[in-house]
Design an enzyme around this catalytic site. Sequence first.
Site, mmCIF file in Angstrom:
data_model
loop_
_atom_site.group_PDB
_atom_site.id
_atom_site.type_symbol
_atom_site.label_atom_id
_atom_site.label_comp_id
_atom_site.label_asym_id
_atom_site.label_seq_id
_atom_site.Cartn_x
_atom_site.Cartn_y
_atom_site.Cartn_z
ATOM 1 N N TYR A 147 2.432 -19.972 0.971
ATOM 2 C CA TYR A 147 1.729 -19.740 2.240
ATOM 3 C C TYR A 147 0.213 -19.619 2.051
ATOM 4 C CZ TYR A 147 2.508 -14.708 1.129
ATOM 5 O OH TYR A 147 2.558 -13.477 0.523
ATOM 6 N N PRO A 188 4.712 -20.043 -6.377
ATOM 7 C CA PRO A 188 6.158 -19.822 -6.387
ATOM 8 C C PRO A 188 6.706 -19.585 -4.984
ATOM 9 C CG PRO A 188 4.957 -18.158 -7.730
ATOM 10 C CD PRO A 188 3.966 -18.856 -6.842
HETATM 11 C C1 HXC Z 1 1.327 -1.216 6.622
HETATM 12 C C2 HXC Z 1 0.541 -0.314 4.640
HETATM 13 C C3 HXC Z 1 1.788 -0.592 4.001
HETATM 14 C C4 HXC Z 1 2.804 -1.206 4.779
HETATM 15 C C5 HXC Z 1 0.461 0.371 2.579
HETATM 16 N N1 HXC Z 1 -0.220 0.281 3.724
HETATM 17 N N2 HXC Z 1 1.685 -0.152 2.714
HETATM 18 N N3 HXC Z 1 0.318 -0.631 5.929
HETATM 19 N N4 HXC Z 1 2.533 -1.509 6.070
HETATM 20 N N5 HXC Z 1 4.001 -1.484 4.239
HETATM 21 C C6 HXC Z 1 -1.597 0.759 3.982
HETATM 22 C C7 HXC Z 1 -1.699 2.275 3.824
HETATM 23 O O1 HXC Z 1 -1.334 2.959 5.005
HETATM 24 C C8 HXC Z 1 -3.180 2.442 3.499
HETATM 25 O O2 HXC Z 1 -3.941 2.317 4.677
HETATM 26 C C9 HXC Z 1 -3.492 1.210 2.651
HETATM 27 O O3 HXC Z 1 -2.483 0.233 2.981
HETATM 28 C C10 HXC Z 1 -3.430 1.500 1.167
HETATM 29 O O4 HXC Z 1 -2.129 1.973 0.889
HETATM 30 P P1 HXC Z 1 -1.809 2.860 -0.404
HETATM 31 O O5 HXC Z 1 -0.348 3.111 -0.429
HETATM 32 O O6 HXC Z 1 -2.713 4.044 -0.459
HETATM 33 O O7 HXC Z 1 -2.284 1.860 -1.572
HETATM 34 P P2 HXC Z 1 -1.940 1.859 -3.123
HETATM 35 O O8 HXC Z 1 -1.259 3.139 -3.534
HETATM 36 O O9 HXC Z 1 -3.174 1.411 -3.816
HETATM 37 O O10 HXC Z 1 -0.810 0.716 -3.242
HETATM 38 C C11 HXC Z 1 -1.122 -0.631 -3.054
HETATM 39 C C12 HXC Z 1 0.000 -1.412 -2.369
HETATM 40 C C13 HXC Z 1 1.353 -1.152 -3.071
HETATM 41 C C14 HXC Z 1 -0.396 -2.861 -2.351
HETATM 42 C C15 HXC Z 1 0.099 -0.897 -0.906
HETATM 43 O O11 HXC Z 1 2.386 -1.808 -2.376
HETATM 44 C C16 HXC Z 1 1.329 -1.630 -4.503
HETATM 45 O O12 HXC Z 1 0.913 -0.873 -5.392
HETATM 46 N N6 HXC Z 1 1.734 -2.898 -4.779
HETATM 47 C C17 HXC Z 1 1.666 -3.526 -6.102
HETATM 48 C C18 HXC Z 1 2.823 -4.413 -6.402
HETATM 49 C C19 HXC Z 1 3.233 -5.389 -5.334
HETATM 50 O O13 HXC Z 1 2.858 -5.246 -4.156
HETATM 51 N N7 HXC Z 1 4.073 -6.367 -5.727
HETATM 52 C C20 HXC Z 1 4.562 -7.354 -4.804
HETATM 53 C C21 HXC Z 1 3.901 -8.634 -5.045
HETATM 54 S S1 HXC Z 1 4.933 -9.829 -4.332
HETATM 55 P P3 HXC Z 1 -5.061 3.419 5.109
HETATM 56 O O14 HXC Z 1 -5.475 2.999 6.463
HETATM 57 O O15 HXC Z 1 -4.377 4.735 5.058
HETATM 58 O O16 HXC Z 1 -6.148 3.281 4.066
HETATM 59 C C22 HXC Z 1 4.067 -11.095 -3.706
HETATM 60 C C23 HXC Z 1 5.022 -12.195 -3.317
HETATM 61 C C24 HXC Z 1 4.627 -13.094 -2.209
HETATM 62 O O17 HXC Z 1 2.883 -11.102 -3.604
HETATM 63 C C25 HXC Z 1 5.669 -14.093 -1.770
HETATM 64 C C26 HXC Z 1 7.094 -13.696 -1.868
HETATM 65 C C27 HXC Z 1 8.078 -14.742 -1.503
HETATM 66 P P1 NAP Z 2 5.343 -7.343 -9.311
HETATM 67 O O1 NAP Z 2 6.280 -7.132 -10.430
HETATM 68 O O2 NAP Z 2 5.168 -6.245 -8.329
HETATM 69 O O3 NAP Z 2 3.957 -7.767 -9.919
HETATM 70 C C1 NAP Z 2 2.713 -7.327 -9.491
HETATM 71 C C2 NAP Z 2 1.980 -6.739 -10.685
HETATM 72 O O4 NAP Z 2 0.625 -6.502 -10.327
HETATM 73 C C3 NAP Z 2 2.572 -5.414 -11.168
HETATM 74 O O5 NAP Z 2 2.742 -5.466 -12.560
HETATM 75 C C4 NAP Z 2 1.502 -4.389 -10.816
HETATM 76 O O6 NAP Z 2 1.492 -3.349 -11.779
HETATM 77 C C5 NAP Z 2 0.236 -5.248 -10.866
HETATM 78 N N1 NAP Z 2 -0.844 -4.711 -10.056
HETATM 79 C C6 NAP Z 2 -0.815 -4.377 -8.745
HETATM 80 N N2 NAP Z 2 -1.995 -3.898 -8.355
HETATM 81 C C7 NAP Z 2 -2.805 -3.955 -9.447
HETATM 82 C C8 NAP Z 2 -4.161 -3.594 -9.677
HETATM 83 N N3 NAP Z 2 -4.931 -3.079 -8.715
HETATM 84 N N4 NAP Z 2 -4.682 -3.807 -10.914
HETATM 85 C C9 NAP Z 2 -3.908 -4.316 -11.899
HETATM 86 N N5 NAP Z 2 -2.635 -4.660 -11.745
HETATM 87 C C10 NAP Z 2 -2.082 -4.467 -10.531
HETATM 88 O O7 NAP Z 2 5.767 -8.608 -8.456
HETATM 89 P P2 NAP Z 2 6.064 -10.138 -8.866
HETATM 90 O O8 NAP Z 2 7.033 -10.638 -7.874
HETATM 91 O O9 NAP Z 2 6.373 -10.251 -10.311
HETATM 92 O O10 NAP Z 2 4.667 -10.845 -8.546
HETATM 93 C C11 NAP Z 2 3.892 -11.470 -9.569
HETATM 94 C C12 NAP Z 2 3.004 -12.541 -8.958
HETATM 95 O O11 NAP Z 2 3.801 -13.566 -8.390
HETATM 96 C C13 NAP Z 2 2.107 -12.044 -7.821
HETATM 97 O O12 NAP Z 2 0.864 -12.700 -7.894
HETATM 98 C C14 NAP Z 2 2.840 -12.475 -6.586
HETATM 99 O O13 NAP Z 2 1.994 -12.624 -5.473
HETATM 100 C C15 NAP Z 2 3.386 -13.799 -7.064
HETATM 101 N N6 NAP Z 2 4.513 -14.307 -6.278
HETATM 102 C C16 NAP Z 2 5.730 -13.708 -6.395
HETATM 103 C C17 NAP Z 2 6.793 -14.234 -5.668
HETATM 104 C C18 NAP Z 2 8.170 -13.640 -5.768
HETATM 105 O O14 NAP Z 2 9.047 -14.086 -5.029
HETATM 106 N N7 NAP Z 2 8.428 -12.694 -6.646
HETATM 107 C C19 NAP Z 2 6.589 -15.324 -4.826
HETATM 108 C C20 NAP Z 2 5.320 -15.878 -4.727
HETATM 109 C C21 NAP Z 2 4.295 -15.364 -5.474
HETATM 110 P P3 NAP Z 2 0.968 -1.840 -11.486
HETATM 111 O O15 NAP Z 2 1.658 -1.382 -10.255
HETATM 112 O O16 NAP Z 2 1.345 -1.112 -12.742
HETATM 113 O O17 NAP Z 2 -0.518 -1.925 -11.357
#
Ligand code: HXC
Ligand code: NAP
Length: 284
Positions: A147, A188
């Site tokens: 996307y 992916p």
């Molecule tokens: C609405 C949200 C929310 C949610 C957080 N926020 N989660 N808003 N819906 N589900 C808002 C909070 O209210 C806050 O707003 C701000 O975002 C920051 O949230 P925090 O929880 O304080 O942030 P933090 O602890 O830094 O965590 C970051 C995060 C968390 C991105 C929200 O999910 C995380 O750590 N993710 C890392 C790993 C990850 O996301 N992996 C997935 C990648 S998969 P305010 O207003 O209070 O500041 C991917 C795949 C794509 O990308 C395609 C798949 C097919």
């Molecule tokens: P994931 O395991 O949640 O990977 C995300 C990683 O990013 C975690 O290891 C997390 O570790 C790290 N991260 C998050 N915030 C960070 C920060 N501020 N600084 C440094 N590291 C940070 O999910 P995943 O599915 O393997 O995703 C990997 C990649 O693939 C991502 O770019 C995602 O967008 C992409 N992707 C995934 C899918 C899917 O279906 N899984 C599809 C399309 C694309 P910490 O929380 O320890 O920081």
Amino acid sequence: MFQPDLFKGKTILVTGGGTGLGKSMCERFGELGANLVISSRKQDVLDAAADELQKTGAVVLPVACDVRKPREIKDLVSKSLEAFGTIDILVNNAAGNFISPTENLSEGAFKVIVDIVLNGTFNMTQAVGKVMRKAGQGTILNIVTTYAWTGSGYVVPSAAAKAGVLALTRSLAVEWAKHGIRSVAIAPGPFPTEGAWSRLAPPGLGFEKKMKKRIPLNRFGKHEELANLAAFLISDYAGYINGEVVTIDGGEWLKGAGEFNDLEKVPKAAWSLLNIMRKSKKKV
Ligand code: HXC
Ligand code: NAP
């Protein structure tokens, strides 16, 4: 398919290398002889992953680093150079994401994703690019999504940020080629990981089943499929591929672009429930 020592003497830095797809890529790179640097915010997660990855025979350096913090990145680069003398390949894989109707997003919610995905990728690219330019060689692999070019409802911060990363990839493919640096990307489709599934396909709402139905090949991706593609793209076999994004999604986006557009059918009450669940989890 690959020479067993394909990455011998190469140092590969993978952000988000301690979990999910990042860890699976590292496993493959390690089996193929690479030195690995893995980074993310959580040192304990990285240490556990490093123990596992060392079983491939690789030397693994786990360094905690938030990609939003240039100071921590500077430290990560110094430690990598101290350990291995060089960084040949950078994989910008770290990301943050969640599903939400856009009208419910706060400024902070949009910012947190753009900061991790787009600004974080820029910060890492800028710091490691300096090392690569000095060496006159390097490869940067960015992990985007399908996307990135179609957009998708309900993941707007991620879609906007990944589109930026794709533009960065293509721009630097031209600008930094003169320094011997290639820039490529992988898009992916759905690959089950704890990080993605817990945030994008919460159990009990039937999301997972619907996600699979959208894929012409009728299955999710296997981690080794993505890891092998990544290994190819960062290797010398792909030495003439520059600025390209390779999709690996079982044909998903061609069948129906915008993976999360279907969330339109989720009732308002379910969004409220998800929000309450998220906030109560955060308090624990
Ligand atoms: C609405 C949200 C929310 C949610 C957080 N926020 N989660 N808003 N819906 N589900 C808002 C909070 O209210 C806050 O707003 C701000 O975002 C920051 O949230 P925090 O929880 O304080 O942030 P933090 O602890 O830094 O965590 C970051 C995060 C968390 C991105 C929200 O999910 C995380 O750590 N993710 C890392 C790993 C990850 O996301 N992996 C997935 C990648 S998969 P305010 O207003 O209070 O500041 C991917 C795949 C794509 O990308 C395609 C798949 C097919
Ligand atoms: P994931 O395991 O949640 O990977 C995300 C990683 O990013 C975690 O290891 C997390 O570790 C790290 N991260 C998050 N915030 C960070 C920060 N501020 N600084 C440094 N590291 C940070 O999910 P995943 O599915 O393997 O995703 C990997 C990649 O693939 C991502 O770019 C995602 O967008 C992409 N992707 C995934 C899918 C899917 O279906 N899984 C599809 C399309 C694309 P910490 O929380 O320890 O920081």
